[in-house]
Design an enzyme around this catalytic site. Structure first.
Site, short mmCIF file in Angstrom:
data_model
loop_
_atom_site.label_atom_id
_atom_site.label_comp_id
_atom_site.label_asym_id
_atom_site.label_seq_id
_atom_site.Cartn_x
_atom_site.Cartn_y
_atom_site.Cartn_z
N GLY A 1 4.62 18.43 -20.01
CA GLY A 1 4.99 18.44 -21.42
C GLY A 1 5.58 17.18 -22.00
N TYR B 1 -5.71 20.10 -34.40
CA TYR B 1 -4.24 20.05 -34.47
C TYR B 1 -3.72 19.11 -35.56
CZ TYR B 1 -5.10 21.34 -29.52
OH TYR B 1 -5.55 21.88 -28.35
N CYS C 1 -21.81 17.73 -38.53
CA CYS C 1 -22.13 18.31 -39.83
C CYS C 1 -20.98 19.09 -40.43
CB CYS C 1 -23.37 19.17 -39.68
SG CYS C 1 -24.80 18.12 -39.76
N GLU D 1 4.84 18.90 -13.71
CA GLU D 1 3.39 18.94 -13.86
C GLU D 1 2.90 18.06 -15.01
OE1 GLU D 1 3.03 23.58 -12.43
OE2 GLU D 1 3.02 23.10 -14.57
N PRO D 2 3.15 16.77 -14.95
CA PRO D 2 2.74 15.92 -16.06
C PRO D 2 1.22 15.75 -16.13
CG PRO D 2 3.56 14.58 -14.25
CD PRO D 2 3.78 16.02 -13.86
N GLY D 3 0.68 15.88 -17.32
CA GLY D 3 -0.75 15.63 -17.53
C GLY D 3 -0.91 14.48 -18.51
N ARG D 4 -0.57 14.78 -19.77
CA ARG D 4 -0.75 13.81 -20.85
C ARG D 4 -0.04 12.48 -20.58
NH1 ARG D 4 -1.34 15.60 -26.30
NH2 ARG D 4 -0.40 17.54 -25.61
N SER E 1 3.92 21.19 -24.67
CA SER E 1 3.30 19.88 -24.45
C SER E 1 3.63 18.94 -25.61
CB SER E 1 1.79 20.11 -24.35
OG SER E 1 1.13 18.99 -23.84
N ARG F 1 -9.27 16.91 -31.35
CA ARG F 1 -7.83 17.02 -31.60
C ARG F 1 -7.43 16.82 -33.07
NH1 ARG F 1 -4.19 14.44 -29.55
NH2 ARG F 1 -2.81 16.17 -29.03
N1 LLP Z 1 1.57 22.77 -16.77
C1 LLP Z 1 1.13 23.82 -17.49
C2 LLP Z 1 1.36 25.18 -16.98
C3 LLP Z 1 0.45 23.60 -18.70
O1 LLP Z 1 0.02 24.62 -19.41
C4 LLP Z 1 0.23 22.27 -19.14
C5 LLP Z 1 -0.47 22.00 -20.39
C6 LLP Z 1 0.69 21.21 -18.34
C7 LLP Z 1 1.36 21.49 -17.16
C8 LLP Z 1 0.50 19.77 -18.71
O2 LLP Z 1 1.19 19.45 -19.88
P1 LLP Z 1 1.24 17.93 -20.42
O3 LLP Z 1 2.11 17.15 -19.46
O4 LLP Z 1 -0.14 17.41 -20.44
O5 LLP Z 1 1.84 18.05 -21.75
N2 LLP Z 1 -4.84 20.77 -25.80
C9 LLP Z 1 -3.53 20.32 -26.23
C10 LLP Z 1 -2.51 20.36 -25.12
C11 LLP Z 1 -2.41 21.70 -24.40
C12 LLP Z 1 -1.48 21.69 -23.21
C13 LLP Z 1 -1.82 22.79 -22.27
N3 LLP Z 1 -0.97 22.92 -21.14
C14 LLP Z 1 -3.66 18.93 -26.82
O6 LLP Z 1 -4.78 18.48 -27.04
O7 LLP Z 1 -2.66 18.26 -27.12
#
Ligand code: LLP
Length: 422
Positions: A249, A323, A350, A284-287, A211, A319
């Site tokens: 990612g 991180y 605290c 699979e975009p999230g962020r 990611s 975060r």
């Molecule tokens: N697909 C799978 C299998 C994943 O494990 C993840 C994220 C995604 C898709 C989505 O990835 P993205 O497009 O959001 O990068 N907690 C960390 C990030 C952990 C990511 C976990 N997996 C943070 O705060 O940056």
């Protein structure tokens, strides 16, 4: 002072009437109605980012990575736009169900899905389960057989690609807890076992290398390896494996000075050229969808020396502490001509590690009651939020064309106390 709305702010952010406005509503009005801290999500920006992914891969599938941020309203937007959804726990699955997502468009990830979770997913008619271990493979085969279902599955492959990102977010290397190793032959063995199970149908291979990645070469390397592996399997087993899901990612800029990340179209072009025509691509975009849509709003409580304390902190945004993530913040509720001084924005928890933004220039007359806005707060903040120090979690408010809707309501002390037997 004029606020330059730079790359890190949502589309409908503007500086209007002496304050920051989000989705056509001033931050003062938002804070008055919903309180602080609060996460303000620009719904049009969210939708536009979904569309950008769809435009980038018109014949592919976009599975939104629900772990970045999920709520039933978000599920509704995804459904309406025709995206699919990636969930990785029973809890995320429950939100998908509550939000009315068609089961066929949900993909179930996770490296330790319980029997109960698998049962629920298969009974619900989930579109695909991504297998992550041999234990799970036989567990799912048994569940599906018992329910009389031929369950569609993908196999998660660890392609041996070390992406340039934080170690906690890298998942494509041989040392990862996720997936079946390509190099060790485990992925090939998993394919053999799935093909031998009459209750499982192999519809694709999956990889996710990590990611917050900016370097397209890592994605290209994974796509190339996965495509070669897929072709090899098709030859060896004389089957067609229609889909390659190359995970999420793609990174985002968090600070105004950060380099611009590659666009969905840039990434899609790289993936398309690494994968033969005819193989259906999924991502699979999230962020990159939700991250930039949301601004965290905090109220300043105290200013003491170089510390500006706000009414949230590491419970709603862990975060920085987890991180070392960097953010910026601006004075959002008024303009100030007072020269800036460097301060550290801290939370109300605290411990000294409760820092939101370190060494930030903010107007020297910053005082209690001022509102601070932190951009790029949509991904992995509300979803990672906890209740350290029994601080209730903030709401998420969607704004659009001058109206505001609660997507997640504010947690209350009553919600917290409900956990204790009385
Ligand atoms: N697909 C799978 C299998 C994943 O494990 C993840 C994220 C995604 C898709 C989505 O990835 P993205 O497009 O959001 O990068 N907690 C960390 C990030 C952990 C990511 C976990 N997996 C943070 O705060 O940056």
């Amino acid at each position: 002072m004029t606020l330059v709305i730079e790359n890190v702010w949502p589309r409908a952010a503007a500086w209007a009437g002496g304050e920051l406005s989000l989705g056509g509503i001033g931050v003062g009005a938002l804070a008055a109605e919903f309180g602080t801290p609060a996460y303000i999500l620009d719904e049009d920006d969210f939708r536009a980012r979904c569309l950008a992914w769809q435009d980038a891969l018109p014949d592919g599938e976009i599975h939104y990575g629900g772990k970045a941020f999920l709520a039933p309203a978000v599920v509704g937007w995804l459904d309406e736009l025709g995206l699919s959804l990636d969930v990785c726990t029973g809890g995320e699955l429950a939100v998908a169900i509550a939000g009315g997502m068609p089961p066929g468009r949900v993909v179930f990830h996770g490296n330790n899905k319980s029997l109960a979770e698998l049962n629920r997913a298969v009974s619900w008619g989930i579109g695909c389960v991504v297998l992550d271990s041999f234990t799970e493979l036989s567990r799912l085969a048994a569940v599906a057989a018992e329910l009389g279902v031929r369950q569609r599955v993908m196999i998660r492959v660890t392609p041996g690609v070390d992406a340039d990102t934080h170690a906690a977010w890298a998942t494509g290397g041989e040392d990862s807890k996720f997936g079946f190793s390509l190099a060790a032959g485990h992925a090939a063995e998993a394919v053999r076992q799935v093909l031998a199970e009459s209750s499982l149908e192999l519809i694709g291979l999956h990889s996710h290398i990590g990611s917050q990645i900016f370097d397209l070469h890592s994605f290209e390397a994974a796509a190339t390896r996965m495509a070669a592996f897929l072709a090899e399997l098709e030859r060896a087993h004389r089957v067609t494996i229609p889909k390659l899901d190359l995970g999420g990612g793609l990174g985002i800029a968090y600070l105004p000075g950060d380099p611009a990340p590659p666009s969905p179209a840039d990434l899609a072009a790289v993936l398309r050229s690494a994968v033969p025509d005819g193989v259906r691509l999924a991502v699979e975009p999230g962020r990159s969808i939700v991250g930039p849509t949301t601004v965290a709003l905090y109220e300043v409580g105290t200013v003491k020396g170089g510390f500006v304390s706000v009414d949230g902190g590491m419970s709603d945004n862990p975060r920085p502490a987890m991180y070392g993530a960097n953010y910026t913040a601006v004075l959002a509720s008024r303009t100030s001509e007072t020269p800036a001084r460097t301060v550290t924005v801290v939370g109300k928890h605290c411990e000294s590690g409760d820092i939101l933004v370190r060494d930030l220039p903010l107007p020297g007359d910053l005082r209690a009651g001022d509102l601070l806005a932190v951009p790029c707060s949509g991904a992995y903040q509300r979803s990672l939020a906890g209740n350290y120090n029994h601080v209730p979690r903030p709401p998420v408010i969607a704004v659009r064309d001058g109206s505001a809707t609660i997507v997640v309501r504010r947690e209350t002390e009553e919600d917290l106390l409900r956990l204790y037997p009385r």
